[in-house]
Motif scaffolding. Structure first.
Motif, PDB file in Angstrom:
ATOM      1  N   SER A  35       0.853  -1.186   0.000  1.00 38.52           N
ATOM      2  CA  SER A  35       0.000   0.000   0.000  1.00 38.52           C
ATOM      3  C   SER A  35       0.887   1.234   0.000  1.00 38.52           C
ATOM      4  O   SER A  35       2.031   1.205   0.479  1.00 38.52           O
ATOM      5  CB  SER A  35      -0.930   0.017   1.206  1.00 38.52           C
ATOM      6  OG  SER A  35      -0.234   0.296   2.398  1.00 38.52           O
ATOM      7  N   GLN A  36       0.329   2.319  -0.535  1.00 43.36           N
ATOM      8  CA  GLN A  36       1.077   3.580  -0.652  1.00 43.36           C
ATOM      9  C   GLN A  36       0.195   4.717  -0.156  1.00 43.36           C
ATOM     10  O   GLN A  36      -0.949   4.856  -0.585  1.00 43.36           O
ATOM     11  CB  GLN A  36       1.464   3.809  -2.110  1.00 43.36           C
ATOM     12  CG  GLN A  36       2.268   5.065  -2.382  1.00 43.36           C
ATOM     13  CD  GLN A  36       2.558   5.214  -3.875  1.00 43.36           C
ATOM     14  OE1 GLN A  36       1.927   6.003  -4.561  1.00 43.36           O
ATOM     15  NE2 GLN A  36       3.515   4.426  -4.400  1.00 43.36           N
ATOM     16  N   GLU A  37       0.739   5.537   0.740  1.00 44.12           N
ATOM     17  CA  GLU A  37      -0.040   6.646   1.284  1.00 44.12           C
ATOM     18  C   GLU A  37       0.097   7.896   0.426  1.00 44.12           C
ATOM     19  O   GLU A  37       1.202   8.266   0.011  1.00 44.12           O
ATOM     20  CB  GLU A  37       0.417   6.965   2.705  1.00 44.12           C
ATOM     21  CG  GLU A  37      -0.410   8.057   3.371  1.00 44.12           C
ATOM     22  CD  GLU A  37       0.093   8.417   4.752  1.00 44.12           C
ATOM     23  OE1 GLU A  37      -0.668   8.221   5.716  1.00 44.12           O
ATOM     24  OE2 GLU A  37       1.247   8.878   4.863  1.00 44.12           O
ATOM     25  N   ASN A  38      -1.034   8.555   0.169  1.00 36.99           N
ATOM     26  CA  ASN A  38      -1.017   9.861  -0.478  1.00 36.99           C
ATOM     27  C   ASN A  38      -0.653  10.892   0.590  1.00 36.99           C
ATOM     28  O   ASN A  38      -1.356  11.020   1.592  1.00 36.99           O
ATOM     29  CB  ASN A  38      -2.391  10.165  -1.067  1.00 36.99           C
ATOM     30  CG  ASN A  38      -2.424  11.486  -1.828  1.00 36.99           C
ATOM     31  OD1 ASN A  38      -2.048  12.526  -1.301  1.00 36.99           O
ATOM     32  ND2 ASN A  38      -2.914  11.432  -3.057  1.00 36.99           N
ATOM     33  N   TRP A  78      -0.974  14.010   0.854  1.00 35.79           N
ATOM     34  CA  TRP A  78      -1.904  15.115   1.051  1.00 35.79           C
ATOM     35  C   TRP A  78      -3.233  14.634   1.636  1.00 35.79           C
ATOM     36  O   TRP A  78      -3.739  15.197   2.597  1.00 35.79           O
ATOM     37  CB  TRP A  78      -2.140  15.852  -0.265  1.00 35.79           C
ATOM     38  CG  TRP A  78      -0.914  16.565  -0.738  1.00 35.79           C
ATOM     39  CD1 TRP A  78      -0.443  17.790  -0.321  1.00 35.79           C
ATOM     40  CD2 TRP A  78       0.046  16.078  -1.681  1.00 35.79           C
ATOM     41  NE1 TRP A  78       0.743  18.101  -0.945  1.00 35.79           N
ATOM     42  CE2 TRP A  78       1.069  17.069  -1.794  1.00 35.79           C
ATOM     43  CE3 TRP A  78       0.159  14.917  -2.450  1.00 35.79           C
ATOM     44  CZ2 TRP A  78       2.165  16.917  -2.638  1.00 35.79           C
ATOM     45  CZ3 TRP A  78       1.250  14.772  -3.289  1.00 35.79           C
ATOM     46  CH2 TRP A  78       2.234  15.751  -3.371  1.00 35.79           C
ATOM     47  N   THR A  79      -3.800  13.577   1.061  1.00 34.43           N
ATOM     48  CA  THR A  79      -5.103  13.107   1.534  1.00 34.43           C
ATOM     49  C   THR A  79      -4.993  12.064   2.638  1.00 34.43           C
ATOM     50  O   THR A  79      -5.960  11.795   3.347  1.00 34.43           O
ATOM     51  CB  THR A  79      -5.894  12.473   0.379  1.00 34.43           C
ATOM     52  OG1 THR A  79      -5.229  11.269  -0.061  1.00 34.43           O
ATOM     53  CG2 THR A  79      -6.021  13.442  -0.791  1.00 34.43           C
ATOM     54  N   LYS A  80      -3.802  11.463   2.793  1.00 38.83           N
ATOM     55  CA  LYS A  80      -3.542  10.395   3.754  1.00 38.83           C
ATOM     56  C   LYS A  80      -4.289   9.094   3.416  1.00 38.83           C
ATOM     57  O   LYS A  80      -4.265   8.144   4.192  1.00 38.83           O
ATOM     58  CB  LYS A  80      -3.895  10.822   5.184  1.00 38.83           C
ATOM     59  CG  LYS A  80      -3.134  12.059   5.661  1.00 38.83           C
ATOM     60  CD  LYS A  80      -1.627  11.874   5.563  1.00 38.83           C
ATOM     61  CE  LYS A  80      -0.881  13.110   6.007  1.00 38.83           C
ATOM     62  NZ  LYS A  80       0.599  12.954   5.881  1.00 38.83           N
ATOM     63  N   LYS A  81      -4.939   9.071   2.256  1.00 38.90           N
ATOM     64  CA  LYS A  81      -5.576   7.833   1.811  1.00 38.90           C
ATOM     65  C   LYS A  81      -4.524   6.916   1.205  1.00 38.90           C
ATOM     66  O   LYS A  81      -3.464   7.373   0.776  1.00 38.90           O
ATOM     67  CB  LYS A  81      -6.675   8.132   0.787  1.00 38.90           C
ATOM     68  CG  LYS A  81      -7.853   8.888   1.366  1.00 38.90           C
ATOM     69  CD  LYS A  81      -8.941   9.101   0.321  1.00 38.90           C
ATOM     70  CE  LYS A  81     -10.136   9.830   0.928  1.00 38.90           C
ATOM     71  NZ  LYS A  81     -11.218  10.039  -0.081  1.00 38.90           N
ATOM     72  N   ARG A  82      -4.830   5.623   1.163  1.00 41.24           N
ATOM     73  CA  ARG A  82      -3.847   4.661   0.677  1.00 41.24           C
ATOM     74  C   ARG A  82      -4.327   3.996  -0.614  1.00 41.24           C
ATOM     75  O   ARG A  82      -5.517   3.691  -0.769  1.00 41.24           O
ATOM     76  CB  ARG A  82      -3.551   3.595   1.736  1.00 41.24           C
ATOM     77  CG  ARG A  82      -3.104   4.167   3.064  1.00 41.24           C
ATOM     78  CD  ARG A  82      -2.519   3.106   3.969  1.00 41.24           C
ATOM     79  NE  ARG A  82      -1.166   2.745   3.564  1.00 41.24           N
ATOM     80  CZ  ARG A  82      -0.061   3.379   3.989  1.00 41.24           C
ATOM     81  NH1 ARG A  82      -0.149   4.381   4.837  1.00 41.24           N
ATOM     82  NH2 ARG A  82       1.131   2.989   3.587  1.00 41.24           N
ATOM     83  N   THR A  83      -3.383   3.773  -1.516  1.00 36.97           N
ATOM     84  CA  THR A  83      -3.629   3.005  -2.730  1.00 36.97           C
ATOM     85  C   THR A  83      -3.035   1.626  -2.534  1.00 36.97           C
ATOM     86  O   THR A  83      -1.888   1.497  -2.080  1.00 36.97           O
ATOM     87  CB  THR A  83      -2.985   3.680  -3.948  1.00 36.97           C
ATOM     88  OG1 THR A  83      -3.536   4.986  -4.111  1.00 36.97           O
ATOM     89  CG2 THR A  83      -3.253   2.867  -5.221  1.00 36.97           C
ATOM     90  N   LEU A  84      -3.788   0.594  -2.853  1.00 42.62           N
ATOM     91  CA  LEU A  84      -3.351  -0.795  -2.667  1.00 42.62           C
ATOM     92  C   LEU A  84      -2.928  -1.432  -3.994  1.00 42.62           C
ATOM     93  O   LEU A  84      -3.335  -0.986  -5.064  1.00 42.62           O
ATOM     94  CB  LEU A  84      -4.485  -1.617  -2.058  1.00 42.62           C
ATOM     95  CG  LEU A  84      -4.723  -1.575  -0.546  1.00 42.62           C
ATOM     96  CD1 LEU A  84      -3.622  -2.250   0.222  1.00 42.62           C
ATOM     97  CD2 LEU A  84      -4.967  -0.168  -0.055  1.00 42.62           C
ATOM     98  N   SER A  85      -2.147  -2.485  -3.893  1.00 46.91           N
ATOM     99  CA  SER A  85      -1.852  -3.329  -5.051  1.00 46.91           C
ATOM    100  C   SER A  85      -2.721  -4.570  -4.979  1.00 46.91           C
ATOM    101  O   SER A  85      -3.308  -4.886  -3.926  1.00 46.91           O
ATOM    102  CB  SER A  85      -0.378  -3.736  -5.061  1.00 46.91           C
ATOM    103  OG  SER A  85      -0.114  -4.738  -4.075  1.00 46.91           O
TER     104      SER A  85
END
Length: 218
Positions: free
Chosen positions: A198-201, A203-210
């Motif tokens: 997972s990778q944190e944005n 600015w938004t603190k939301k995470r993108t998953l693989s």
């Protein structure tokens, strides 16, 4: 399901006649209450429909045990009243079954505990050690969407269906390894293993998953 904007029903939860009223993130939705089937109706159910029903039953029986894990792994697929679990059920029932004679059987090796657009792990492996499982991968930071600070998301699920172990925010991608120790298991237990990132944005603190990768039984 349907979004309710009526000031009279907004904020309510419960049943009204054939409707079920419920809340998701402060918004009000409704769906029709499922009807009961008589024995005569069930007897007339076609083989195709029975197979479809079996798929849903198997899917939910498996996924309900890891619903807490799916909330993290499928967070990129939340859309209004459609939650992470709903997306996991949809994906699993469509993509994770194999034909056995006249039946369909869940193939756990096809199950994804995480889905998303982030670049996944390169050359992932898992090895069982005395007190846990050691996950490893090749550092592919800066390739595509991958970054050195992406964090490993590792999951173990007991093959008996009795328990799971997980870490949502593990080692950085650049480190190349993460050890997940057993906490509530015995030495004879066997475990299905998955890994994702997972990778944190910032600015938004939301995470993108693989997408997760299944690594076999440990």
């Amino acid at each position: 399901m349907a979004r309710i904007t009526s000031s009279i029903l907004e904020g309510l939860s419960g049943t009204i006649g054939e409707l079920v009223i419920y809340q998701v993130d402060g918004k009000t939705y409704s769906r029709k209450k499922p009807g009961k089937q008589s024995k005569a109706t069930k007897a007339k159910t076609s083989p195709a429909k029975r197979k479809s029903q079996s798929v849903i039953i198997q899917t939910q029986a498996f996924l309900k045990n890891i619903a807490h894990i799916l909330r993290f792994g499928y967070q990129n697929h939340i859309d209004g009243a459609r939650r992470a679990y709903h997306e996991a059920v949809s994906y699993t029932s469509t993509n994770c079954f194999k034909e056995e004679g006249k039946s369909k059987v869940l193939d756990i090796s096809l199950v994804k505990v995480s889905r998303g657009s982030l670049m996944g792990p390169q050359d992932p492996k898992a090895i069982r050690v005395a007190d846990g499982v050691e996950f490893s991968w090749t550092d592919n930071s800066e390739q595509g969407s991958a970054r050195f600070s992406d964090q490993a998301f590792v999951v173990l699920y007991n093959t008996s269906g009795q328990g799971s172990e997980w870490v949502f925010l593990g080692s950085f991608r650049s480190i190349g390894e993460h050890k997940l120790p057993f906490t509530n298991s015995n030495s004879d237990a066997q475990w299905h293993a998955w890994i994702a990132f997972s990778q944190e944005n910032p600015w938004t603190k939301k995470r993108t998953l693989s997408d997760s990768v299944y690594l076999g039984i440990m």
